[in-house]
Design a protein around this motif. Structure first.
Motif, PDB file in Angstrom:
ATOM      1  N   PHE A 138      31.877  49.594 -35.679  1.00  0.00           N
ATOM      2  CA  PHE A 138      32.832  50.329 -35.711  1.00  0.00           C
ATOM      3  C   PHE A 138      32.409  51.770 -35.083  1.00  0.00           C
ATOM      4  O   PHE A 138      31.823  52.431 -35.624  1.00  0.00           O
ATOM      5  CB  PHE A 138      33.488  50.668 -37.179  1.00  0.00           C
ATOM      6  N   TYR A 139      32.980  52.138 -33.723  1.00  0.00           N
ATOM      7  CA  TYR A 139      32.466  53.313 -33.175  1.00  0.00           C
ATOM      8  C   TYR A 139      33.106  54.662 -33.970  1.00  0.00           C
ATOM      9  O   TYR A 139      34.212  54.562 -34.430  1.00  0.00           O
ATOM     10  CB  TYR A 139      33.062  53.367 -31.626  1.00  0.00           C
ATOM     11  N   HIS A 140      32.552  55.510 -33.955  1.00  0.00           N
ATOM     12  CA  HIS A 140      32.692  56.960 -34.718  1.00  0.00           C
ATOM     13  C   HIS A 140      33.042  58.114 -33.673  1.00  0.00           C
ATOM     14  O   HIS A 140      32.158  58.435 -32.832  1.00  0.00           O
ATOM     15  CB  HIS A 140      31.876  57.542 -35.642  1.00  0.00           C
ATOM     16  N   PRO A 141      34.072  58.810 -33.564  1.00  0.00           N
ATOM     17  CA  PRO A 141      35.240  58.722 -34.660  1.00  0.00           C
ATOM     18  C   PRO A 141      36.219  58.149 -34.029  1.00  0.00           C
ATOM     19  O   PRO A 141      36.763  58.285 -32.969  1.00  0.00           O
ATOM     20  CB  PRO A 141      35.578  60.242 -34.777  1.00  0.00           C
ATOM     21  N   THR A 142      36.715  57.172 -34.523  1.00  0.00           N
ATOM     22  CA  THR A 142      37.949  55.997 -34.152  1.00  0.00           C
ATOM     23  C   THR A 142      38.787  55.745 -35.166  1.00  0.00           C
ATOM     24  O   THR A 142      38.687  56.107 -36.245  1.00  0.00           O
ATOM     25  CB  THR A 142      37.451  54.768 -33.455  1.00  0.00           C
ATOM     26  N   ILE A 143      40.166  55.225 -34.684  1.00  0.00           N
ATOM     27  CA  ILE A 143      41.264  54.802 -35.634  1.00  0.00           C
ATOM     28  C   ILE A 143      40.701  53.593 -36.366  1.00  0.00           C
ATOM     29  O   ILE A 143      40.967  53.361 -37.503  1.00  0.00           O
ATOM     30  CB  ILE A 143      42.712  54.924 -35.014  1.00  0.00           C
ATOM     31  N   GLU A 144      39.963  52.875 -35.590  1.00  0.00           N
ATOM     32  CA  GLU A 144      39.416  51.560 -36.175  1.00  0.00           C
ATOM     33  C   GLU A 144      38.728  51.536 -37.224  1.00  0.00           C
ATOM     34  O   GLU A 144      38.787  50.631 -38.030  1.00  0.00           O
ATOM     35  CB  GLU A 144      38.922  50.700 -34.986  1.00  0.00           C
ATOM     36  N   GLU A 145      38.046  52.959 -37.575  1.00  0.00           N
ATOM     37  CA  GLU A 145      37.413  52.901 -38.692  1.00  0.00           C
ATOM     38  C   GLU A 145      38.055  53.049 -39.806  1.00  0.00           C
ATOM     39  O   GLU A 145      37.470  52.746 -40.970  1.00  0.00           O
ATOM     40  CB  GLU A 145      36.608  54.407 -38.476  1.00  0.00           C
ATOM     41  N   GLY A 146      39.299  53.264 -39.859  1.00  0.00           N
ATOM     42  CA  GLY A 146      40.254  53.038 -40.964  1.00  0.00           C
ATOM     43  C   GLY A 146      40.148  51.713 -41.634  1.00  0.00           C
ATOM     44  O   GLY A 146      40.537  51.552 -42.656  1.00  0.00           O
ATOM     45  N   LEU A 147      39.950  50.794 -40.816  1.00  0.00           N
ATOM     46  CA  LEU A 147      40.120  49.499 -41.238  1.00  0.00           C
ATOM     47  C   LEU A 147      38.742  49.247 -42.332  1.00  0.00           C
ATOM     48  O   LEU A 147      39.033  48.231 -43.185  1.00  0.00           O
ATOM     49  CB  LEU A 147      39.556  48.338 -40.315  1.00  0.00           C
ATOM     50  N   GLN A 148      37.865  50.126 -42.290  1.00  0.00           N
ATOM     51  CA  GLN A 148      36.673  49.819 -43.185  1.00  0.00           C
ATOM     52  C   GLN A 148      36.890  49.934 -44.689  1.00  0.00           C
ATOM     53  O   GLN A 148      36.386  49.127 -45.492  1.00  0.00           O
ATOM     54  CB  GLN A 148      35.590  50.681 -42.773  1.00  0.00           C
ATOM     55  N   SER A 149      37.672  50.730 -45.250  1.00  0.00           N
ATOM     56  CA  SER A 149      38.001  51.009 -46.775  1.00  0.00           C
ATOM     57  C   SER A 149      38.710  49.676 -47.088  1.00  0.00           C
ATOM     58  O   SER A 149      38.455  49.256 -48.377  1.00  0.00           O
ATOM     59  CB  SER A 149      38.668  52.258 -47.102  1.00  0.00           C
ATOM     60  N   ALA A 150      39.765  49.297 -46.421  1.00  0.00           N
ATOM     61  CA  ALA A 150      40.356  47.936 -46.785  1.00  0.00           C
ATOM     62  C   ALA A 150      39.493  46.949 -46.828  1.00  0.00           C
ATOM     63  O   ALA A 150      39.554  45.988 -47.787  1.00  0.00           O
ATOM     64  CB  ALA A 150      41.724  47.899 -45.818  1.00  0.00           C
ATOM     65  N   LEU A 151      38.693  46.806 -45.710  1.00  0.00           N
ATOM     66  CA  LEU A 151      37.780  45.598 -45.786  1.00  0.00           C
ATOM     67  C   LEU A 151      36.858  45.683 -47.007  1.00  0.00           C
ATOM     68  O   LEU A 151      36.394  44.393 -47.457  1.00  0.00           O
ATOM     69  CB  LEU A 151      36.817  45.394 -44.607  1.00  0.00           C
ATOM     70  N   ARG A 152      36.206  47.049 -47.149  1.00  0.00           N
ATOM     71  CA  ARG A 152      35.269  47.087 -48.437  1.00  0.00           C
ATOM     72  C   ARG A 152      35.902  46.630 -49.575  1.00  0.00           C
ATOM     73  O   ARG A 152      35.274  46.112 -50.668  1.00  0.00           O
ATOM     74  CB  ARG A 152      34.527  48.449 -48.477  1.00  0.00           C
ATOM     75  N   THR A 153      37.146  46.995 -49.999  1.00  0.00           N
ATOM     76  CA  THR A 153      37.733  46.548 -51.184  1.00  0.00           C
ATOM     77  C   THR A 153      37.859  45.338 -51.335  1.00  0.00           C
ATOM     78  O   THR A 153      37.717  44.398 -52.259  1.00  0.00           O
ATOM     79  CB  THR A 153      39.417  47.297 -51.028  1.00  0.00           C
ATOM     80  N   ILE A 154      38.209  44.353 -50.434  1.00  0.00           N
ATOM     81  CA  ILE A 154      38.361  42.849 -50.269  1.00  0.00           C
ATOM     82  C   ILE A 154      36.913  42.606 -50.685  1.00  0.00           C
ATOM     83  O   ILE A 154      36.891  41.563 -51.411  1.00  0.00           O
ATOM     84  CB  ILE A 154      38.615  42.416 -49.066  1.00  0.00           C
ATOM     85  N   CYS A 155      35.894  43.234 -49.992  1.00  0.00           N
ATOM     86  CA  CYS A 155      34.540  42.483 -49.936  1.00  0.00           C
ATOM     87  C   CYS A 155      34.077  42.606 -51.744  1.00  0.00           C
ATOM     88  O   CYS A 155      33.534  41.770 -52.196  1.00  0.00           O
ATOM     89  CB  CYS A 155      33.645  43.302 -49.161  1.00  0.00           C
ATOM     90  N   ALA A 156      34.562  43.726 -52.237  1.00  0.00           N
ATOM     91  CA  ALA A 156      34.096  44.066 -53.590  1.00  0.00           C
ATOM     92  C   ALA A 156      34.953  43.181 -54.620  1.00  0.00           C
ATOM     93  O   ALA A 156      34.694  42.863 -55.722  1.00  0.00           O
ATOM     94  CB  ALA A 156      34.630  45.466 -53.733  1.00  0.00           C
ATOM     95  N   ALA A 157      36.053  42.502 -54.077  1.00  0.00           N
ATOM     96  CA  ALA A 157      36.827  41.785 -54.997  1.00  0.00           C
ATOM     97  C   ALA A 157      36.490  40.400 -54.995  1.00  0.00           C
ATOM     98  O   ALA A 157      37.032  39.367 -55.767  1.00  0.00           O
ATOM     99  CB  ALA A 157      38.417  41.785 -54.640  1.00  0.00           C
ATOM    100  N   THR A 158      35.514  39.795 -54.145  1.00  0.00           N
ATOM    101  CA  THR A 158      35.110  38.522 -53.746  1.00  0.00           C
ATOM    102  C   THR A 158      33.634  38.714 -54.405  1.00  0.00           C
ATOM    103  O   THR A 158      32.769  39.528 -54.059  1.00  0.00           O
ATOM    104  CB  THR A 158      35.406  38.313 -52.420  1.00  0.00           C
ATOM    105  N   PRO A 159      33.120  37.396 -54.614  1.00  0.00           N
ATOM    106  CA  PRO A 159      31.842  37.185 -54.773  1.00  0.00           C
ATOM    107  C   PRO A 159      30.571  37.297 -53.851  1.00  0.00           C
ATOM    108  O   PRO A 159      29.557  37.261 -54.164  1.00  0.00           O
ATOM    109  CB  PRO A 159      31.696  35.853 -55.529  1.00  0.00           C
TER     110      PRO A 159
END
Length: 471
Positions: free
Chosen positions: A435-456
């Motif tokens: 994820f290159y910085h700074p880009t709009i695509e970085e905004g995906l990371q928080s949603a992805l991390r939430t999913i990872c935290a909710a899975t084993p």
């Protein structure tokens, strides 16, 4: 005695789906006929994708200039020249239409049949010019048409649909838009940002068929910044001289207002008028649309196939083209079926910022993660920090299955998400990508991390840029 034309595959309709079907059938070795009453070009070029995006482009530019003060840039008084805006829309639209028609005219003369067709039986068509067509297989690709209920039709020349709104000589001063699907939202925002006073109405309580409450709330805030919005209301339009009077009523929301024109964006059902589908012996659904298999586009065990908007599956251009290729190949291969996996469901509305719905929102043990763009670094830099994105994933592995979003660069984010879903990528696998910085695509990371935290599965190690959350 009337002439009878014979072929392997006859295609009714020369829009995006019909053209793709004819080409696929011919490339598969079949003899073909392409039947259309006008050969006017595709819906996309004439009254759909392209002219609407031309109007949206003008609106986006006006909105961008209007926000220049945010960056310390003074531009003085800005004036929107309505006639000039509409002239460019038509001029560029006509160019797209001309190129589309030229490509159709490049087809061999013995393939193009300019006439209306109706079924006499499963394999026989009667043409409006008195001739007949006998075909081993037939593809129906007649598209869709705008819904115009009688009270709306009674408005006469004060009624707009996507079929005539691009012919306006000037922008209306006051416009009622009824319907908050893709056409309604896009055109309501476009006219509003070009200076028209717009009110948006819908019987539904939700715009754009969004599934996530957070995303819908963000969309509503964005749309309401440009116009008045009335959801969950019934609308009663009437003509009052040279004006349109609109009465609306819903729970705790009743009123009446006067407008110069009304845009009816009430949907585009399949165009099956005049085909005499009953003569083909097809089983139809409750809406009168022939039942068909999405993997082959074949109607039951018949020699008839559906393609494009007339199939009422996913009425967007890339799906229409895919439908056509599937139907054409299967029609040519009849009776041997060629079953093809379909793309992930993917729809987009080109508001500013764009809206998209991808895949599914629910699955067994589904989890979700949300990203808020109100303080996202690159979005804030560019003064377009608004919107929300929600990702849906299947547990326990966190495989991405869908998304709803209204976000800056949402059209690009949506493509990346759709591709990831098609490739069955998990949230953790996506986080491992750069994820290159700074880009709009970085905004995906928080949603992805939430999913990872909710899975084993363990959260992958990602590069820490050392920047704060909003940077």
């Amino acid at each position: 005695m009337s002439a009878t034309l014979s072929c392997d595959v006859a295609v009714i309709g020369a829009g995006t789906a019909g053209l793709a079907a004819e080409r696929a059938a011919r490339d598969s070795g079949a003899t073909t006929l392409l039947i259309d009453p006008e050969f006017r070009g595709t819906l996309c070029a004439n009254t759909g994708c392209m002219p609407s995006k031309l109007l949206l482009a003008a609106a986006k530019e006006a909105h961008r200039i209007g926000k220049a003060g945010l960056f310390g840039i003074e531009v003085g008084d800005m004036r929107v020249d309505g006639p000039a805006v509409m002239e460019r829309v038509r001029s560029e639209r006509d160019r797209f239409v001309r190129l589309t028609r030229e490509s159709i005219m490049d087809l061999p003369d013995d393939i193009r049949v300019q006439a209306r067709a109706r079924f006499e039986s499963e394999n026989r068509l009667a043409l409006s010019d008195g001739r007949f067509v006998e075909a081993k297989a037939i593809v129906i690709a007649t598209g869709s048409k705008a819904v115009v209920p009688p009270p709306f039709a009674a408005l006469g020349d004060l009624l707009l649909t996507n079929e005539n709104m691009f012919e306006l000589d000037d922008l209306p001063r006051r416009l009622a838009v009824v319907g908050s699907g893709s056409i309604g939202l896009e055109m309501a925002q476009a006219f509003a940002r070009l200076g028209t006073e717009v009110s948006l109405f819908d019987r539904a309580d939700r715009m754009g068929n969004l599934r996530c409450d957070k995303v819908h709330d963000a969309l509503r805030d964005i749309i309401e910044s440009d116009m008045t919005v009335h959801l969950g209301v019934d609308v009663e339009p009437s003509r009052d001289g040279d004006c349109v009077r609109v009465k609306w009523s819903g729970d705790d929301n009743k009123g009446e207002a006067e407008f110069d024109m009304l845009l009816a964006a009430l949907g585009r059902p399949p165009h099956l008028d005049g085909l005499d589908i009953g003569n083909a012996g097809l089983e139809c659904d409750d809406d009168g649309v022939p039942c068909h298999d999405r993997q082959t586009m074949r109607c039951g065990t018949s020699a008839i196939f559906m393609a494009g908007d007339v199939a009422a599956d996913v009425p967007v251009l890339h799906e229409a083209s895919h439908d056509g290729r599937i139907a054409g190949r299967n029609a040519a291969a009849l009776p041997a079926p060629i079953s093809i996996d379909r793309h992930v469901k993917f729809t987009m509305i080109f508001t500013d910022p764009p809206v998209a719905s991808i895949g599914v929102a629910e699955d067994e043990s589904a989890v979700s993660g949300t990203a808020d763009f109100s303080d996202q670094g690159r979005a804030r830099v560019e003064g377009r920090n608004e919107g929300v994105l929600t990702l849906y994933a299947a547990a326990p592995e966190g495989r991405l299955i869908g998304a709803d979003l209204v976000a800056p660069a949402g059209d690009h984010l949506a493509h990346a998400i759709a591709w990831a879903i098609e490739r069955r990528v998990t949230a953790s696998e996506m986080l491992e990508l750069p994820f290159y910085h700074p880009t709009i695509e970085e905004g995906l990371q928080s949603a992805l991390r939430t999913i990872c935290a909710a899975t084993p599965l363990p959260l992958p190690q990602t590069q820490d840029t050392g920047t704060p959350a909003g940077a």
